[in-house]
Design a protein around this motif. Structure first.
Motif, PDB file in Angstrom:
ATOM      1  N   ALA A 140      -3.661  10.976  -1.306  1.00  0.00           N
ATOM      2  CA  ALA A 140      -3.850  11.391   0.087  1.00  0.00           C
ATOM      3  C   ALA A 140      -4.355  12.827   0.157  1.00  0.00           C
ATOM      4  O   ALA A 140      -3.633  13.742   0.547  1.00  0.00           O
ATOM      5  CB  ALA A 140      -2.553  11.215   0.861  1.00  0.00           C
ATOM      6  N   TYR A 144      -1.261  13.974  11.546  1.00  0.00           N
ATOM      7  CA  TYR A 144      -0.956  13.470  10.206  1.00  0.00           C
ATOM      8  C   TYR A 144      -0.418  12.039  10.224  1.00  0.00           C
ATOM      9  O   TYR A 144      -0.912  11.170   9.489  1.00  0.00           O
ATOM     10  CB  TYR A 144       0.032  14.468   9.612  1.00  0.00           C
ATOM     11  CG  TYR A 144       0.670  14.209   8.287  1.00  0.00           C
ATOM     12  CD1 TYR A 144       0.477  15.093   7.229  1.00  0.00           C
ATOM     13  CD2 TYR A 144       1.530  13.128   8.075  1.00  0.00           C
ATOM     14  CE1 TYR A 144       1.115  14.905   6.017  1.00  0.00           C
ATOM     15  CE2 TYR A 144       2.157  12.933   6.861  1.00  0.00           C
ATOM     16  CZ  TYR A 144       1.946  13.823   5.844  1.00  0.00           C
ATOM     17  OH  TYR A 144       2.576  13.615   4.648  1.00  0.00           O
ATOM     18  N   VAL A 163       4.939  -1.380   2.767  1.00  0.00           N
ATOM     19  CA  VAL A 163       4.702   0.012   2.401  1.00  0.00           C
ATOM     20  C   VAL A 163       5.984   0.571   1.778  1.00  0.00           C
ATOM     21  O   VAL A 163       6.999   0.686   2.455  1.00  0.00           O
ATOM     22  CB  VAL A 163       4.327   0.863   3.643  1.00  0.00           C
ATOM     23  CG1 VAL A 163       3.999   2.292   3.229  1.00  0.00           C
ATOM     24  CG2 VAL A 163       3.157   0.241   4.392  1.00  0.00           C
ATOM     25  N   LEU A 182       0.825  -1.205   0.000  1.00  0.00           N
ATOM     26  CA  LEU A 182       0.000   0.000   0.000  1.00  0.00           C
ATOM     27  C   LEU A 182       0.860   1.257   0.000  1.00  0.00           C
ATOM     28  O   LEU A 182       1.878   1.311   0.680  1.00  0.00           O
ATOM     29  CB  LEU A 182      -0.895   0.032   1.240  1.00  0.00           C
ATOM     30  CG  LEU A 182      -1.627   1.379   1.434  1.00  0.00           C
ATOM     31  CD1 LEU A 182      -3.091   1.177   1.726  1.00  0.00           C
ATOM     32  CD2 LEU A 182      -0.968   2.237   2.506  1.00  0.00           C
ATOM     33  N   SER A 183       0.460   2.237  -0.783  1.00  0.00           N
ATOM     34  CA  SER A 183       1.099   3.542  -0.674  1.00  0.00           C
ATOM     35  C   SER A 183       0.138   4.628  -1.135  1.00  0.00           C
ATOM     36  O   SER A 183      -0.710   4.396  -2.004  1.00  0.00           O
ATOM     37  CB  SER A 183       2.396   3.610  -1.476  1.00  0.00           C
ATOM     38  OG  SER A 183       3.154   4.715  -1.009  1.00  0.00           O
ATOM     39  N   LEU A 184       0.276   5.786  -0.529  1.00  0.00           N
ATOM     40  CA  LEU A 184      -0.523   6.933  -0.936  1.00  0.00           C
ATOM     41  C   LEU A 184       0.425   8.066  -1.315  1.00  0.00           C
ATOM     42  O   LEU A 184       1.561   8.109  -0.841  1.00  0.00           O
ATOM     43  CB  LEU A 184      -1.436   7.401   0.209  1.00  0.00           C
ATOM     44  CG  LEU A 184      -2.840   6.772   0.287  1.00  0.00           C
ATOM     45  CD1 LEU A 184      -2.785   5.280   0.512  1.00  0.00           C
ATOM     46  CD2 LEU A 184      -3.659   7.415   1.394  1.00  0.00           C
ATOM     47  N   HIS A 194      -4.517  14.325   3.796  1.00  0.00           N
ATOM     48  CA  HIS A 194      -3.217  14.789   4.287  1.00  0.00           C
ATOM     49  C   HIS A 194      -2.866  16.166   3.712  1.00  0.00           C
ATOM     50  O   HIS A 194      -2.213  16.973   4.356  1.00  0.00           O
ATOM     51  CB  HIS A 194      -2.110  13.783   3.933  1.00  0.00           C
ATOM     52  CG  HIS A 194      -2.047  12.626   4.875  1.00  0.00           C
ATOM     53  ND1 HIS A 194      -2.516  11.374   4.550  1.00  0.00           N
ATOM     54  CD2 HIS A 194      -1.589  12.533   6.150  1.00  0.00           C
ATOM     55  CE1 HIS A 194      -2.332  10.560   5.579  1.00  0.00           C
ATOM     56  NE2 HIS A 194      -1.770  11.231   6.558  1.00  0.00           N
ATOM     57  N   GLN A 230       9.558   9.258   5.153  1.00  0.00           N
ATOM     58  CA  GLN A 230       8.349   8.663   5.744  1.00  0.00           C
ATOM     59  C   GLN A 230       8.657   7.445   6.622  1.00  0.00           C
ATOM     60  O   GLN A 230       7.745   6.828   7.165  1.00  0.00           O
ATOM     61  CB  GLN A 230       7.358   8.271   4.635  1.00  0.00           C
ATOM     62  CG  GLN A 230       6.872   9.437   3.791  1.00  0.00           C
ATOM     63  CD  GLN A 230       6.084  10.447   4.608  1.00  0.00           C
ATOM     64  OE1 GLN A 230       5.323  10.090   5.491  1.00  0.00           O
ATOM     65  NE2 GLN A 230       6.302  11.725   4.329  1.00  0.00           N
ATOM     66  N   GLN A 279       0.491  12.414  -1.965  1.00  0.00           N
ATOM     67  CA  GLN A 279      -0.274  13.651  -1.791  1.00  0.00           C
ATOM     68  C   GLN A 279      -0.474  14.349  -3.130  1.00  0.00           C
ATOM     69  O   GLN A 279       0.430  14.355  -3.963  1.00  0.00           O
ATOM     70  CB  GLN A 279       0.460  14.588  -0.841  1.00  0.00           C
ATOM     71  CG  GLN A 279       0.405  14.109   0.590  1.00  0.00           C
ATOM     72  CD  GLN A 279       0.721  15.228   1.565  1.00  0.00           C
ATOM     73  OE1 GLN A 279       0.157  16.315   1.486  1.00  0.00           O
ATOM     74  NE2 GLN A 279       1.628  14.968   2.474  1.00  0.00           N
ATOM     75  N   VAL A 301       8.140   3.351   1.061  1.00  0.00           N
ATOM     76  CA  VAL A 301       8.218   4.758   1.475  1.00  0.00           C
ATOM     77  C   VAL A 301       9.630   5.295   1.316  1.00  0.00           C
ATOM     78  O   VAL A 301      10.601   4.562   1.430  1.00  0.00           O
ATOM     79  CB  VAL A 301       7.815   4.967   2.959  1.00  0.00           C
ATOM     80  CG1 VAL A 301       6.320   4.914   3.139  1.00  0.00           C
ATOM     81  CG2 VAL A 301       8.517   3.997   3.882  1.00  0.00           C
ATOM     82  N   ASP A 350      -4.332   4.664   7.272  1.00  0.00           N
ATOM     83  CA  ASP A 350      -4.291   4.297   5.844  1.00  0.00           C
ATOM     84  C   ASP A 350      -3.653   2.913   5.670  1.00  0.00           C
ATOM     85  O   ASP A 350      -4.113   2.085   4.885  1.00  0.00           O
ATOM     86  CB  ASP A 350      -3.416   5.271   5.034  1.00  0.00           C
ATOM     87  CG  ASP A 350      -3.940   6.689   5.004  1.00  0.00           C
ATOM     88  OD1 ASP A 350      -5.147   6.885   5.210  1.00  0.00           O
ATOM     89  OD2 ASP A 350      -3.115   7.607   4.778  1.00  0.00           O
ATOM     90  N   ILE A 351      -2.586   2.725   6.400  1.00  0.00           N
ATOM     91  CA  ILE A 351      -1.797   1.502   6.238  1.00  0.00           C
ATOM     92  C   ILE A 351      -2.481   0.306   6.909  1.00  0.00           C
ATOM     93  O   ILE A 351      -2.658  -0.751   6.302  1.00  0.00           O
ATOM     94  CB  ILE A 351      -0.383   1.700   6.844  1.00  0.00           C
ATOM     95  CG1 ILE A 351       0.370   2.811   6.097  1.00  0.00           C
ATOM     96  CG2 ILE A 351       0.408   0.393   6.834  1.00  0.00           C
ATOM     97  CD1 ILE A 351       1.637   3.291   6.799  1.00  0.00           C
ATOM     98  N   MET A 385      -2.000   8.512   8.646  1.00  0.00           N
ATOM     99  CA  MET A 385      -1.189   7.662   7.761  1.00  0.00           C
ATOM    100  C   MET A 385      -1.150   6.225   8.297  1.00  0.00           C
ATOM    101  O   MET A 385      -1.233   5.262   7.530  1.00  0.00           O
ATOM    102  CB  MET A 385       0.223   8.250   7.646  1.00  0.00           C
ATOM    103  CG  MET A 385       1.140   7.449   6.767  1.00  0.00           C
ATOM    104  SD  MET A 385       2.612   8.393   6.308  1.00  0.00           S
ATOM    105  CE  MET A 385       3.719   7.050   5.896  1.00  0.00           C
TER     106      MET A 385
HETATM  107  N1  TRP Z   1       2.647  10.964   4.012  1.00  0.00           N
HETATM  108  C1  TRP Z   1       2.954  10.414   2.722  1.00  0.00           C
HETATM  109  C2  TRP Z   1       3.808  11.387   1.923  1.00  0.00           C
HETATM  110  O1  TRP Z   1       3.612  12.579   2.007  1.00  0.00           O
HETATM  111  C3  TRP Z   1       1.704  10.103   1.961  1.00  0.00           C
HETATM  112  C4  TRP Z   1       0.918   9.040   2.624  1.00  0.00           C
HETATM  113  C5  TRP Z   1      -0.285   9.187   3.233  1.00  0.00           C
HETATM  114  C6  TRP Z   1       1.273   7.668   2.700  1.00  0.00           C
HETATM  115  N2  TRP Z   1      -0.718   7.974   3.701  1.00  0.00           N
HETATM  116  C7  TRP Z   1       0.216   7.020   3.403  1.00  0.00           C
HETATM  117  C8  TRP Z   1       2.390   6.929   2.257  1.00  0.00           C
HETATM  118  C9  TRP Z   1       0.266   5.664   3.664  1.00  0.00           C
HETATM  119  C10 TRP Z   1       2.425   5.565   2.522  1.00  0.00           C
HETATM  120  C11 TRP Z   1       1.376   4.939   3.231  1.00  0.00           C
HETATM  121  O2  TRP Z   1       4.642  10.968   1.173  1.00  0.00           O
END
Ligand code: TRP
Length: 335
Positions: free
Chosen positions: A47, A133, A149, A12-14, A50, A155, A16, A151, A140-141, A137
């Motif tokens: 995201a 924040y 993840v 999983l990854s998000l 965020h 992160q 912004q 990252v 989310d995970i 996150m």
């Molecule tokens: N905080 C991460 C960034 O700015 C973005 C993010 C939000 C994220 N939720 C997440 C990354 C969950 C990995 C998993 O890069």
């Protein structure tokens, strides 16, 4: 959906929706997301919640969210096996985030270096969301029971916090969350600024020649590489002190799959002008299909809206299971 295959591990990854990704974001992360989607069950999201932790114009947030979703869709992941969605479209994230707040210590959240940095940078708006924040996150995970993840270095500490929260919760209530690991498979390349190759390529660089956007036109890409900073040795080889050439070689290698040795022998006796032109050409070719797909998607409002809806539905289906489980464990009355 019939699934006769063995259960894949989940990644999983998000990202912004701050602006169009750079070539650095693409080669360092997004390109690998596509590769991962072949072997893992992947969930990738925008995201947008965020992004609200710093002031952003509403219309800009909306358009950038759509653009980032289009970018993720343009990666062309198999939609049957992967989920691409917008964070705020799955209300479950914010709900789990509240619950996890109650299992996060003020002290540990205060130690997050990104919070400290951002509080300094946005001293006029140190809001509670900025502080919270990393807990969002973590939600989310953890809500997808993610195994891995991917990252960046910035992160890592947040992922560590997510692991601590999960372990603490499991310790109190019994196994609830999968403990996520940082993804350390195919490492994303670290792409540096074209103007200052000792600094990471960043979209916030004030010098527009320093970074390449994944949506730059071929002409612009060629110009930017032409003016890339190199050295006075005029020899294409990967070596200490040759940051500019090393960076161009990394980019070229990522786009062509050639090793540094092969690149060195291909360009033996040739000047930097030839090499820069070849790198620019490789980047243009690398980005061509992504750009074509992105342009197709972003100009089709109905299609992208439909993709967002389907993504949200799938994200909700998976995340609701974890949320219900957590609600039950902590003692919320479910009717
Ligand atoms: N905080 C991460 C960034 O700015 C973005 C993010 C939000 C994220 N939720 C997440 C990354 C969950 C990995 C998993 O890069």
């Amino acid at each position: 959906m019939e699934n006769t295959q063995e259960k894949k591990q989940r990644v999983l990854s998000l990202i912004q929706p701050t602006s169009i990704p750079t070539l650095g974001n693409y080669l360092g992360a997004l390109k690998n997301w596509k590769t991962m989607s072949r072997d893992y069950d992947c969930i990738f999201g925008v995201a947008d919640l965020h992004a609200l932790t710093v002031r952003i114009e509403p219309s800009l947030l909306r358009s950038q969210t759509r653009q980032m979703l289009a970018m993720l869709l343009a990666l062309d992941l198999d939609p049957m096996n992967n989920i691409v969605f917008v964070q705020s479209h799955a209300h479950t994230h914010a709900e789990l985030s509240w619950l996890l707040n109650c299992y996060t210590q003020f002290g540990e959240a205060s130690r997050m270096t990104q919070f400290k940095d951002k509080s300094r940078k946005h001293a006029d708006n140190v809001n509670v969301g900025l502080f919270d924040y990393p807990v969002l996150m973590a939600a989310d995970i953890l809500i997808y029971q993610s195994d891995f993840v991917p990252v960046g270095a910035d992160q890592k500490q947040h992922l560590e916090l997510a692991r601590n929260i999960a372990e603490r919760f499991n310790g109190i209530y019994g196994d609830t969350f999968t403990i996520p690991e940082p993804f350390i498979g195919t490492k994303g390349a670290k792409i540096m600024s074209l103007q200052d190759p000792t600094a990471k390529m960043s979209k916030s660089d004030t010098n527009p020649k320093a970074s390449v956007s994944v949506l730059d036109t071929p002409d612009v890409i060629v110009k930017k590489f032409k003016s890339a900073v190199t050295d006075s040795e005029a020899s294409v080889r990967y070596a200490e002190g040759k940051d500019g050439i090393n960076n161009l070689m990394t980019i070229y290698s990522c786009c062509t799959g050639l090793s540094y040795e092969q690149i060195e022998s291909d360009f033996a006796g040739k000047g930097y002008g030839d090499f820069k032109a070849a790198v620019a050409e490789a980047v243009v070719e690398e980005l061509r299909p992504l750009q074509a797909e992105y342009n197709r998607i972003i100009s089709d409002k109905a299609y992208i809206g439909e993709c967002a809806k389907q993504g949200a539905e799938k994200a909700l289906y998976v995340s609701q299971k974890t949320l219900r489980k957590v609600q039950k464990k902590v003692g919320l009355w479910q009717v």
